[in-house]
Design a protein around this motif. Structure first.
Motif, mmCIF file in Angstrom:
data_model
loop_
_atom_site.group_PDB
_atom_site.id
_atom_site.type_symbol
_atom_site.label_atom_id
_atom_site.label_comp_id
_atom_site.label_asym_id
_atom_site.label_seq_id
_atom_site.Cartn_x
_atom_site.Cartn_y
_atom_site.Cartn_z
ATOM 1 N N GLY A 1 -3.102 11.373 5.192
ATOM 2 C CA GLY A 1 -3.606 11.092 3.652
ATOM 3 C C GLY A 1 -4.470 9.913 3.904
ATOM 4 O O GLY A 1 -5.621 9.376 4.335
ATOM 5 N N ILE A 2 -4.474 9.468 2.351
ATOM 6 C CA ILE A 2 -4.869 8.062 1.931
ATOM 7 C C ILE A 2 -4.449 6.425 1.096
ATOM 8 O O ILE A 2 -3.622 7.354 0.629
ATOM 9 C CB ILE A 2 -6.511 8.460 0.522
ATOM 10 C CG1 ILE A 2 -7.660 9.248 1.185
ATOM 11 C CG2 ILE A 2 -6.844 6.971 0.638
ATOM 12 C CD1 ILE A 2 -8.839 9.045 1.966
ATOM 13 N N ALA B 1 1.070 -1.398 -0.051
ATOM 14 C CA ALA B 1 0.002 0.133 0.006
ATOM 15 C C ALA B 1 0.940 1.544 -0.138
ATOM 16 O O ALA B 1 2.294 1.205 0.741
ATOM 17 C CB ALA B 1 -1.110 -0.394 1.094
ATOM 18 N N ILE B 2 0.766 2.202 -0.849
ATOM 19 C CA ILE B 2 1.130 3.474 -0.127
ATOM 20 C C ILE B 2 -0.197 4.534 -0.162
ATOM 21 O O ILE B 2 -0.762 4.670 -0.557
ATOM 22 C CB ILE B 2 1.325 4.159 -2.104
ATOM 23 C CG1 ILE B 2 2.576 3.072 -2.473
ATOM 24 C CG2 ILE B 2 2.170 5.235 -2.007
ATOM 25 C CD1 ILE B 2 3.945 2.911 -2.072
ATOM 26 N N THR B 3 0.392 5.707 0.061
ATOM 27 C CA THR B 3 -0.645 6.691 2.084
ATOM 28 C C THR B 3 -0.112 7.486 0.727
ATOM 29 O O THR B 3 1.336 8.016 0.320
ATOM 30 C CB THR B 3 0.181 6.879 2.604
ATOM 31 O OG1 THR B 3 -0.746 5.474 3.614
ATOM 32 C CG2 THR B 3 -0.713 7.537 3.379
ATOM 33 N N VAL B 4 -0.442 8.367 -0.214
ATOM 34 C CA VAL B 4 -0.907 9.265 -0.748
ATOM 35 C C VAL B 4 -1.287 10.493 -0.146
ATOM 36 O O VAL B 4 -2.557 10.226 0.532
ATOM 37 C CB VAL B 4 -1.471 9.966 -2.288
ATOM 38 C CG1 VAL B 4 -1.494 10.386 -2.996
ATOM 39 C CG2 VAL B 4 -1.093 8.562 -2.984
ATOM 40 N N ASN C 1 -6.675 15.967 -2.550
ATOM 41 C CA ASN C 1 -5.990 17.115 -2.692
ATOM 42 C C ASN C 1 -6.614 18.380 -1.899
ATOM 43 O O ASN C 1 -6.769 18.838 -3.256
ATOM 44 C CB ASN C 1 -4.576 17.023 -2.843
ATOM 45 C CG ASN C 1 -3.785 18.217 -2.243
ATOM 46 O OD1 ASN C 1 -3.784 18.221 -0.866
ATOM 47 N ND2 ASN C 1 -2.329 18.088 -2.673
ATOM 48 N N ASN C 2 -7.013 18.790 -0.755
ATOM 49 C CA ASN C 2 -7.506 19.849 -0.446
ATOM 50 C C ASN C 2 -7.018 20.798 0.370
ATOM 51 O O ASN C 2 -7.289 21.986 0.728
ATOM 52 C CB ASN C 2 -8.546 19.296 0.856
ATOM 53 C CG ASN C 2 -7.685 19.164 1.993
ATOM 54 O OD1 ASN C 2 -7.008 18.706 1.931
ATOM 55 N ND2 ASN C 2 -8.844 18.926 2.538
ATOM 56 N N GLY C 3 -5.273 20.628 0.227
ATOM 57 C CA GLY C 3 -4.664 21.831 -0.134
ATOM 58 C C GLY C 3 -3.552 21.302 1.917
ATOM 59 O O GLY C 3 -2.602 22.669 2.165
ATOM 60 N N THR C 4 -5.052 20.751 2.859
ATOM 61 C CA THR C 4 -3.949 20.390 4.182
ATOM 62 C C THR C 4 -3.781 18.656 4.718
ATOM 63 O O THR C 4 -2.910 18.966 4.876
ATOM 64 C CB THR C 4 -5.240 20.752 4.823
ATOM 65 O OG1 THR C 4 -5.533 22.780 5.125
ATOM 66 C CG2 THR C 4 -4.994 20.754 5.925
ATOM 67 N N ASN C 5 -4.924 18.157 2.727
ATOM 68 C CA ASN C 5 -5.405 16.695 4.008
ATOM 69 C C ASN C 5 -5.380 15.820 1.954
ATOM 70 O O ASN C 5 -6.375 16.573 1.170
ATOM 71 C CB ASN C 5 -5.949 16.210 4.743
ATOM 72 C CG ASN C 5 -5.510 14.928 5.104
ATOM 73 O OD1 ASN C 5 -4.424 14.505 4.525
ATOM 74 N ND2 ASN C 5 -6.457 14.478 6.525
ATOM 75 N N VAL C 6 -5.116 14.783 1.850
ATOM 76 C CA VAL C 6 -5.896 13.796 1.212
ATOM 77 C C VAL C 6 -6.677 13.295 1.291
ATOM 78 O O VAL C 6 -6.298 12.202 2.584
ATOM 79 C CB VAL C 6 -4.786 13.490 0.044
ATOM 80 C CG1 VAL C 6 -5.196 12.900 -1.036
ATOM 81 C CG2 VAL C 6 -3.597 13.810 -0.265
#
Length: 266
Positions: A97-98, A87-90, A110-115
């Motif tokens: 992240g996700i 798994a890769i967390t973006v 990406n809302n600029g603060t979190n994915v």
């Protein structure tokens, strides 16, 4: 470009702005290679080709553990295709992240603060193929579900279990992990009990069928464990350990498997 800038070359700059920068953001796909560490994508204020600007990021390479893909903290949608084995967390440099599972593709925002996930609710959903059992589905698109006799192995749940069997069967209902009968009903010719009768099974009884069931359309008079006396039609059946050893019919005929001793000591 600022006013008056790139005289004589602004056409080329505009073509790159439209054909490279905007195109990558709208439909572009870029490979992002992983090895043994997190990968951080940067974005410069230019119209040069940059992986972070693309809509789709295809994660490639070889990794030995789950890792992070750190993207610039700007508002942007990504399609993440994780072809790696972990798994890769973006995420941004901050935020949780996700995690995109190995071998899967996900929409993230990406809302600029979190994915975060692009979608967290759907009013309706239709699958092209049935959802596999391993993914929480039934593996079929029909209302005829799996055959318990041919497709299920292991221990069946206790509640609402039913089964049927032929003459003399003593292990004909589902059992729990301790070998006890599950609750339910059976239809069978049980040795020592009425023929072709339906019996109610109480969960948690002994594994011996003659002590674990009670006839519902035949009268069971005595059930001491080893000995059992049951009314079957016009007969009294005398059983020991599940085997009928004698019977008495309504006209007084008494039949026994062994000798009758008169004036003996019982």
């Amino acid at each position: 470009m600022t006013t008056g800038e790139n005289s004589g070359t602004w056409g080329n700059v505009t073509n790159i702005n439209l054909g490279t920068a905007l195109e990558e953001a709208i439909v572009g796909s870029a490979d992002v290679s992983f090895s043994s560490a997190d990968v951080t994508l940067t974005l410069t204020d230019s119209n040069s080709s940059q992986a972070a600007r693309n809509l789709r990021l295809n994660l490639t390479g070889t990794v030995a553990a789950a890792q992070n893909l750190i993207v610039p903290a700007i508002e942007k949608v990504y399609i993440i295709n994780n072809s790696l084995t972990y798994a890769i967390t973006v995420k941004n440099s901050t935020g949780t992240g996700i995690a995109v599972p190995a071998g899967k593709t996900m929409w993230v925002y990406n809302n600029g603060t979190n994915v975060v996930d692009v979608a967290t609710h759907l009013t309706s959903l239709t699958l092209g193929t049935p959802l596999a059992v391993t993914q929480g589905g039934t593996g079929t698109n029909t209302t005829t579900f799996c055959n318990l006799q041919s497709n299920v192995s292991g221990v069946l749940p206790n509640a609402n279990t039913t089964a049927s069997a032929s003459n003399g069967a003593s292990t004909i209902v589902a059992r729990d992990g301790s070998g006890n009968f599950a609750a339910g009903t059976i239809t069978a010719n049980l040795t020592g009990l009425a023929s072709n009768a339906t019996y109610a099974v109480t969960a948690g009884n002994a594994t011996n069928a003659t002590t674990a069931v009670t006839a519902t359309n035949a009268t069971q008079l005595i059930n001491s464990g080893s000995f059992n006396i049951t009314v079957s039609g016009t007969k009294l059946l005398f059983s020991y350990n599940g085997t009928t050893v004698a019977s008495l019919d309504s006209t007084g005929n008494f039949i026994t498997l062994n000798n009758i001793t008169a004036y003996g000591t019982p």
